[in-house]
Design a protein around this motif. Structure first.
Motif, PDB file in Angstrom:
ATOM      1  N   ALA A  90     -27.765 -37.720 -13.889  1.00 24.40           N
ATOM      2  CA  ALA A  90     -26.350 -37.982 -14.149  1.00 24.40           C
ATOM      3  C   ALA A  90     -26.106 -38.919 -15.313  1.00 24.40           C
ATOM      4  CB  ALA A  90     -25.688 -38.555 -12.893  1.00 24.40           C
ATOM      5  N   GLY A  91     -27.105 -39.745 -15.664  1.00 21.87           N
ATOM      6  CA  GLY A  91     -26.878 -40.689 -16.744  1.00 21.87           C
ATOM      7  C   GLY A  91     -27.891 -41.803 -16.733  1.00 21.87           C
ATOM      8  N   VAL A  92     -27.492 -42.963 -17.289  1.00 23.10           N
ATOM      9  CA  VAL A  92     -28.417 -44.076 -17.485  1.00 23.10           C
ATOM     10  C   VAL A  92     -27.848 -45.363 -16.897  1.00 23.10           C
ATOM     11  CG1 VAL A  92     -29.371 -43.059 -19.580  1.00 23.10           C
ATOM     12  CG2 VAL A  92     -27.450 -44.648 -19.764  1.00 23.10           C
ATOM     13  N   HIS A  93     -28.766 -46.291 -16.610  1.00 26.46           N
ATOM     14  CA  HIS A  93     -28.372 -47.643 -16.207  1.00 26.46           C
ATOM     15  C   HIS A  93     -28.993 -48.621 -17.187  1.00 26.46           C
ATOM     16  CE1 HIS A  93     -27.047 -50.790 -13.411  1.00 26.46           C
ATOM     17  NE2 HIS A  93     -28.085 -51.446 -13.918  1.00 26.46           N
ATOM     18  N   SER A 106     -21.077 -44.082 -26.906  1.00 23.51           N
ATOM     19  CA  SER A 106     -20.766 -43.341 -28.125  1.00 23.51           C
ATOM     20  C   SER A 106     -21.734 -42.183 -28.326  1.00 23.51           C
ATOM     21  CB  SER A 106     -20.813 -44.289 -29.328  1.00 23.51           C
ATOM     22  OG  SER A 106     -20.605 -43.585 -30.532  1.00 23.51           O
ATOM     23  N   ARG A 107     -23.002 -42.427 -28.063  1.00 21.32           N
ATOM     24  CA  ARG A 107     -24.005 -41.391 -28.275  1.00 21.32           C
ATOM     25  C   ARG A 107     -23.979 -40.329 -27.173  1.00 21.32           C
ATOM     26  NH1 ARG A 107     -29.339 -44.925 -30.165  1.00 21.32           N
ATOM     27  NH2 ARG A 107     -28.694 -45.200 -32.339  1.00 21.32           N
ATOM     28  N   LEU A 108     -23.703 -40.745 -25.943  1.00 25.18           N
ATOM     29  CA  LEU A 108     -23.750 -39.802 -24.829  1.00 25.18           C
ATOM     30  C   LEU A 108     -22.454 -39.016 -24.669  1.00 25.18           C
ATOM     31  CD1 LEU A 108     -25.550 -41.949 -22.096  1.00 25.18           C
ATOM     32  CD2 LEU A 108     -26.509 -40.052 -23.407  1.00 25.18           C
ATOM     33  N   GLY A 109     -21.346 -39.604 -25.057  1.00 30.62           N
ATOM     34  CA  GLY A 109     -20.064 -38.951 -24.830  1.00 30.62           C
ATOM     35  C   GLY A 109     -19.561 -39.221 -23.426  1.00 30.62           C
ATOM     36  N   ALA A 110     -18.470 -38.563 -23.084  1.00 37.26           N
ATOM     37  CA  ALA A 110     -17.793 -38.864 -21.823  1.00 37.26           C
ATOM     38  C   ALA A 110     -18.451 -38.235 -20.601  1.00 37.26           C
ATOM     39  CB  ALA A 110     -16.337 -38.396 -21.905  1.00 37.26           C
ATOM     40  N   ALA A 128     -18.203 -54.703 -20.105  1.00 35.03           N
ATOM     41  CA  ALA A 128     -18.940 -53.448 -19.946  1.00 35.03           C
ATOM     42  C   ALA A 128     -17.993 -52.277 -19.745  1.00 35.03           C
ATOM     43  CB  ALA A 128     -19.917 -53.548 -18.773  1.00 35.03           C
ATOM     44  N   VAL A 129     -16.991 -52.475 -18.905  1.00 35.45           N
ATOM     45  CA  VAL A 129     -16.025 -51.399 -18.639  1.00 35.45           C
ATOM     46  C   VAL A 129     -15.218 -51.091 -19.896  1.00 35.45           C
ATOM     47  CG1 VAL A 129     -13.985 -50.758 -17.299  1.00 35.45           C
ATOM     48  CG2 VAL A 129     -15.934 -51.847 -16.166  1.00 35.45           C
ATOM     49  N   GLN A 130     -14.821 -52.120 -20.618  1.00 33.88           N
ATOM     50  CA  GLN A 130     -14.095 -51.903 -21.873  1.00 33.88           C
ATOM     51  C   GLN A 130     -14.947 -51.130 -22.875  1.00 33.88           C
ATOM     52  OE1 GLN A 130     -12.836 -55.783 -23.197  1.00 33.88           O
ATOM     53  NE2 GLN A 130     -11.389 -56.040 -21.505  1.00 33.88           N
ATOM     54  N   ALA A 131     -16.269 -51.335 -22.801  1.00 34.00           N
ATOM     55  CA  ALA A 131     -17.179 -50.655 -23.728  1.00 34.00           C
ATOM     56  C   ALA A 131     -17.548 -49.251 -23.271  1.00 34.00           C
ATOM     57  CB  ALA A 131     -18.452 -51.483 -23.893  1.00 34.00           C
ATOM     58  N   GLY A 132     -17.125 -48.891 -22.044  1.00 34.09           N
ATOM     59  CA  GLY A 132     -17.356 -47.534 -21.574  1.00 34.09           C
ATOM     60  C   GLY A 132     -18.249 -47.382 -20.366  1.00 34.09           C
ATOM     61  N   ALA A 133     -18.559 -48.471 -19.659  1.00 34.04           N
ATOM     62  CA  ALA A 133     -19.389 -48.373 -18.456  1.00 34.04           C
ATOM     63  C   ALA A 133     -18.682 -47.592 -17.361  1.00 34.04           C
ATOM     64  CB  ALA A 133     -19.764 -49.760 -17.947  1.00 34.04           C
ATOM     65  N   SER A 134     -19.444 -46.761 -16.669  1.00 33.05           N
ATOM     66  CA  SER A 134     -18.909 -45.953 -15.567  1.00 33.05           C
ATOM     67  C   SER A 134     -18.893 -46.726 -14.252  1.00 33.05           C
ATOM     68  CB  SER A 134     -19.758 -44.698 -15.369  1.00 33.05           C
ATOM     69  OG  SER A 134     -19.995 -44.029 -16.573  1.00 33.05           O
TER      70      SER A 134
END
Length: 222
Positions: A90-93, A106-110, A128-134
């Motif tokens: 699903a993604g990365v930590h 930015s590299r992975l996209g939404a 982190a959330v402002q930078a795009g953390a899920s």
């Protein structure tokens, strides 16, 4: 990707390879945890040869696919992430010394999950959330055998984090009897290593303990 539905319940982190924990033993015990009902795993393995790690992740992915579970990869740079393929991934930590959250997003996209370790600092979670953390993880919540020198986090971080509108994960020294207070405080998931897998491989025991962890979390949500 519906992160709110993925990052919930028991968040199992794989034991790191050692003289006791061979890759095959880790795979066997992940299979046992899946059989016991765990649905969310993080592959946390440091300093492996890339080809070896890709093969290992492939084994974990096949198991997670079989059980319709989710697999998160720890500390895999976004530029390398496409090498790890599988429907369960699903993604990365990422931790504070890993790739920046904004760069990974930015590299992975939404499409992909990006999790962030925020230790005992709410400001880190906000950033982190402002930078795009899920999702964000706080801890260590209690003294941890896995990371004995980790900073300690307070329970009120989870109530503060409700305003961030992302799932929160509690990590560090968590035992089954501590699940209720963590869930009551607002944690969406509880991360566990030794408390699930034990200090040495024992698949039968892992399956039984996994069922206990799942029951404990489900009991808090009823």
């Amino acid at each position: 990707m519906a992160t709110n539905n993925l990052i919930r319940g028991v968040y199992a982190i794989t034991p790191e390879r050692s003289a006791i924990w061979s890759p095959d033993a880790i795979v066997d015990c992940v299979a046992a945890a899946l059989e016991g009902g765990v649905q969310l795993f993080q592959c946390r393995q440091k300093n492996w040869d890339e080809d070896e790690l890709i093969e290992f992740v492939g084994q974990l992915n096949a198991l997670c696919e079989k059980y319709d579970a989710t697999l998160i990869l720890n500390d895999v740079p976004a530029s390398e992430f496409p090498k790890f393929t599988g429907a369960a991934i699903a993604g990365v930590h990422l931790g504070k010394t890993d790739e920046a959250i904004a760069q990974a997003r930015s590299r992975l996209g939404a499409k992909w999950v990006v999790g962030a370790s925020c230790y005992n600092q709410f400001e880190l979670a906000e950033n982190a959330v402002q930078a795009g953390a899920s999702y964000v993880a706080f801890g260590a919540m209690y003294p941890s055998g896995t990371k004995p020198n980790a900073v300690r986090a307070e329970l009120d971080l989870f109530s503060k984090a409700r305003a961030l509108n992302v799932p929160t994960v509690a990590i560090g020294g968590i035992t089954i009897d501590r699940v209720p207070e963590l869930m009551k405080a607002g944690a969406h998931a509880v991360a566990v290593v030794n408390g699930l897998f034990g200090m040495e491989p024992n698949a039968v025991q892992v399956c039984s303990v996994a069922q206990q962890w799942v029951d404990a979390v489900n009991g808090c949500s009823q």
